[in-house]
Design a protein around this motif. Structure first.
Motif, short mmCIF file in Angstrom:
data_model
loop_
_atom_site.label_atom_id
_atom_site.label_comp_id
_atom_site.label_asym_id
_atom_site.label_seq_id
_atom_site.Cartn_x
_atom_site.Cartn_y
_atom_site.Cartn_z
N THR A 12 43.13 -114.19 82.99
CA THR A 12 42.50 -115.12 83.90
C THR A 12 41.33 -114.57 84.75
O THR A 12 40.29 -115.10 84.65
CB THR A 12 43.51 -115.60 84.83
OG1 THR A 12 44.57 -116.15 83.93
CG2 THR A 12 43.41 -116.89 85.61
N ILE A 13 41.75 -113.63 85.47
CA ILE A 13 40.83 -112.90 86.41
C ILE A 13 39.72 -112.15 85.55
O ILE A 13 38.46 -112.29 85.61
CB ILE A 13 41.38 -111.82 87.36
CG1 ILE A 13 42.48 -112.55 88.20
CG2 ILE A 13 40.48 -111.19 88.16
CD1 ILE A 13 43.26 -111.61 89.16
N ASP A 34 42.49 -103.98 76.26
CA ASP A 34 43.62 -105.06 76.53
C ASP A 34 44.49 -104.95 75.38
O ASP A 34 44.34 -104.26 74.53
CB ASP A 34 42.95 -106.38 76.27
CG ASP A 34 43.89 -107.31 77.02
OD1 ASP A 34 43.52 -108.13 77.85
OD2 ASP A 34 44.89 -107.49 76.68
N LYS A 39 41.21 -109.13 71.98
CA LYS A 39 40.36 -109.12 73.34
C LYS A 39 39.43 -107.86 73.64
O LYS A 39 38.50 -107.98 74.39
CB LYS A 39 40.89 -109.51 74.46
CG LYS A 39 41.65 -110.81 74.55
CD LYS A 39 42.76 -110.79 75.77
CE LYS A 39 43.26 -112.38 75.98
NZ LYS A 39 44.20 -112.07 77.06
N SER A 82 46.07 -105.22 90.69
CA SER A 82 47.63 -105.01 90.68
C SER A 82 48.18 -103.91 91.56
O SER A 82 48.64 -102.97 91.13
CB SER A 82 48.08 -104.81 89.26
OG SER A 82 47.54 -105.39 88.52
N ALA A 112 44.59 -112.31 96.90
CA ALA A 112 45.14 -113.83 97.20
C ALA A 112 45.11 -114.00 98.77
O ALA A 112 45.63 -114.93 99.43
CB ALA A 112 46.31 -113.94 96.37
N ASN A 167 51.62 -108.82 95.00
CA ASN A 167 50.32 -108.21 95.26
C ASN A 167 49.89 -108.26 96.70
O ASN A 167 49.51 -107.44 97.36
CB ASN A 167 49.37 -108.43 94.35
CG ASN A 167 49.56 -108.11 92.89
OD1 ASN A 167 49.72 -106.86 92.75
ND2 ASN A 167 49.70 -108.90 92.07
N THR A 222 48.99 -116.56 89.54
CA THR A 222 47.76 -115.90 90.00
C THR A 222 47.02 -117.02 90.75
O THR A 222 46.69 -118.00 90.26
CB THR A 222 46.84 -115.32 88.88
OG1 THR A 222 47.52 -113.89 88.70
CG2 THR A 222 45.42 -115.01 89.48
N1 LIG Z 1 45.88 -108.49 94.52
C1 LIG Z 1 46.02 -109.79 94.36
O1 LIG Z 1 46.23 -110.58 95.50
C2 LIG Z 1 46.33 -110.36 93.15
C3 LIG Z 1 46.31 -111.88 92.93
C4 LIG Z 1 46.31 -112.30 91.60
C5 LIG Z 1 46.73 -111.41 90.68
N2 LIG Z 1 47.00 -110.17 90.85
C6 LIG Z 1 47.24 -109.27 89.51
O2 LIG Z 1 46.07 -109.24 89.04
C7 LIG Z 1 46.38 -109.07 87.40
C8 LIG Z 1 45.62 -109.75 86.53
O3 LIG Z 1 46.10 -111.16 86.78
P1 LIG Z 1 45.83 -112.29 85.78
O4 LIG Z 1 46.18 -113.68 86.32
O5 LIG Z 1 44.16 -112.11 85.33
O6 LIG Z 1 46.73 -111.86 84.42
P2 LIG Z 1 46.68 -112.42 83.09
O7 LIG Z 1 48.22 -112.39 82.63
O8 LIG Z 1 46.02 -113.76 82.98
O9 LIG Z 1 45.81 -111.39 82.27
C9 LIG Z 1 46.47 -109.97 82.02
C10 LIG Z 1 45.74 -109.48 81.08
O10 LIG Z 1 45.80 -108.13 81.16
C11 LIG Z 1 46.44 -107.66 79.73
N3 LIG Z 1 47.26 -106.62 79.91
C12 LIG Z 1 48.51 -106.56 80.45
N4 LIG Z 1 48.97 -105.49 80.56
C13 LIG Z 1 48.15 -104.47 80.00
C14 LIG Z 1 48.09 -103.05 79.84
N5 LIG Z 1 49.05 -102.41 80.20
N6 LIG Z 1 47.21 -102.40 79.28
C15 LIG Z 1 46.23 -103.24 78.87
N7 LIG Z 1 46.04 -104.75 79.03
C16 LIG Z 1 47.10 -105.10 79.64
C17 LIG Z 1 47.18 -108.79 79.22
O11 LIG Z 1 46.98 -108.69 77.72
C18 LIG Z 1 46.08 -109.86 79.57
O12 LIG Z 1 45.02 -110.01 78.76
C19 LIG Z 1 47.94 -108.92 87.22
O13 LIG Z 1 48.78 -107.71 87.52
C20 LIG Z 1 48.28 -110.01 88.85
O14 LIG Z 1 49.44 -109.61 89.12
C21 LIG Z 1 46.62 -109.70 91.84
#
Ligand SMILES: NC(=O)c1ccc[n+]([C@@H]2O[C@H](COP(=O)([O-])OP(=O)(O)OC[C@H]3O[C@@H](n4cnc5c(N)ncnc54)[C@H](O)[C@@H]3O)[C@@H](O)[C@H]2O)c1
Length: 244
Positions: A12-13, A34, A39, A82, A112, A167, A222
């Motif tokens: 997503t991000i 990824d 991807k 993360s 967030a 997070n 998220t």
């Molecule tokens: N800091 C904050 O306030 C905050 C807010 C929202 C999300 N986040 C974190 O940001 C991260 C991304 O969020 P999102 O909603 O985009 O997640 P998402 O699940 O939509 O996407 C994550 C992507 O990363 C890939 N991935 C996962 N583990 C991996 C690894 N070990 N190596 C390579 N690729 C990997 C997945 O295949 C996926 O494409 C998450 O860890 C989430 O918890 C942090």
């Protein structure tokens, strides 16, 4: 030539950032890593694909931070979404050693939550920080029919148990009084349509409250504002400004 950025995690991000990077002449997308091979543009990180990169952005998972943070910091700067990964003491130490040894930087965007400037400003007088996170059960992959308190305790334990949902607790802890003293309460609430974070900070300075009700993105865990904050932070780090 634009500043070169590598993305770890095209979810997503990551997808949002990719779109913004590709539509700007100030930046260049150097690689995508990824676990989903469809991807990714690279299958691993090595000296070749990390050389001449200005910034690597992790938006994948706490696991990815564990796997790649120190490796990236040997070569270039890293921004992580993360932040809950840093609740693991060994990892925080490993990252700190790599940063110092190679003279690189680790950045954590506000994600967030908002108001980190206030937390940092009063840090030396800060006595307590309490966070209440309330999300729809979908955000926790649950199906609760009534309000359920999932966790109450310190931010370190919260981050270990709910890495994808706390997070915010980790980011607050890292900017304020640390993982042990920062308190977190996590509530699954079927009436909740927004991801709500309420922070109460108290100390010799007095007290303040921060409340965010952010709409979830495609990923119910998220908040949409996390991607916006990541994009703003990239601009700040690489161009020295916070606005396009
Ligand atoms: N800091 C904050 O306030 C905050 C807010 C929202 C999300 N986040 C974190 O940001 C991260 C991304 O969020 P999102 O909603 O985009 O997640 P998402 O699940 O939509 O996407 C994550 C992507 O990363 C890939 N991935 C996962 N583990 C991996 C690894 N070990 N190596 C390579 N690729 C990997 C997945 O295949 C996926 O494409 C998450 O860890 C989430 O918890 C942090």
């Amino acid at each position: 030539m634009g500043k070169k950025i590598g993305i770890i995690g095209l979810g997503t991000i990551g997808s949002y950032l990719k779109e913004r990077i590709e539509s700007s002449d100030k930046f260049e997308l150097a690689f995508i890593l990824d676990v989903d091979k469809t991807k990714a543009t690279v299958s691993s990180l090595d000296k070749t694909n990390l050389s001449k990169i200005d910034l690597v952005v992790e938006c994948a998972s706490a696991e990815a931070v564990k796997e790649y943070a120190a490796k990236v910091l040997e070569k270039t700067d890293l921004m992580i979404l993360s932040s809950s990964a840093l609740a693991e003491k060994n990892l925080e130490e490993k990252i700190s050693v790599a940063r110092k040894k190679f003279g690189t930087k680790l950045f954590i965007p506000s994600g967030a939550i908002i108001g980190l400037d206030g937390i940092v400003a009063v840090k030396e007088q800060l006595e307590s920080v309490e966070l209440v996170t309330r999300k729809n059960p979908k955000g926790f992959g649950r199906n609760d029919k009534k309000e359920t308190v999932l966790f109450e305790g310190n931010a370190r334990k919260a981050a270990m148990l709910y890495p994808k949902n706390v997070n915010v607790a980790a980011t607050l802890a890292l900017n304020g009084i640390g993982f042990e003293k920062t308190r977190a309460k996590i509530i699954s609430d079927p009436k909740c349509t927004a991801n709500t974070h309420t922070v109460t900070a108290k100390g010799k300075f007095g007290a303040f409250h921060i409340k965010v009700a952010a709409l979830p993105s495609k990923n119910p865990k998220t908040s949409g504002i996390a991607a916006l904050s990541a994009w703003r932070k990239i601009n700040e780090i690489l161009l020295g400004r916070s606005l396009d």
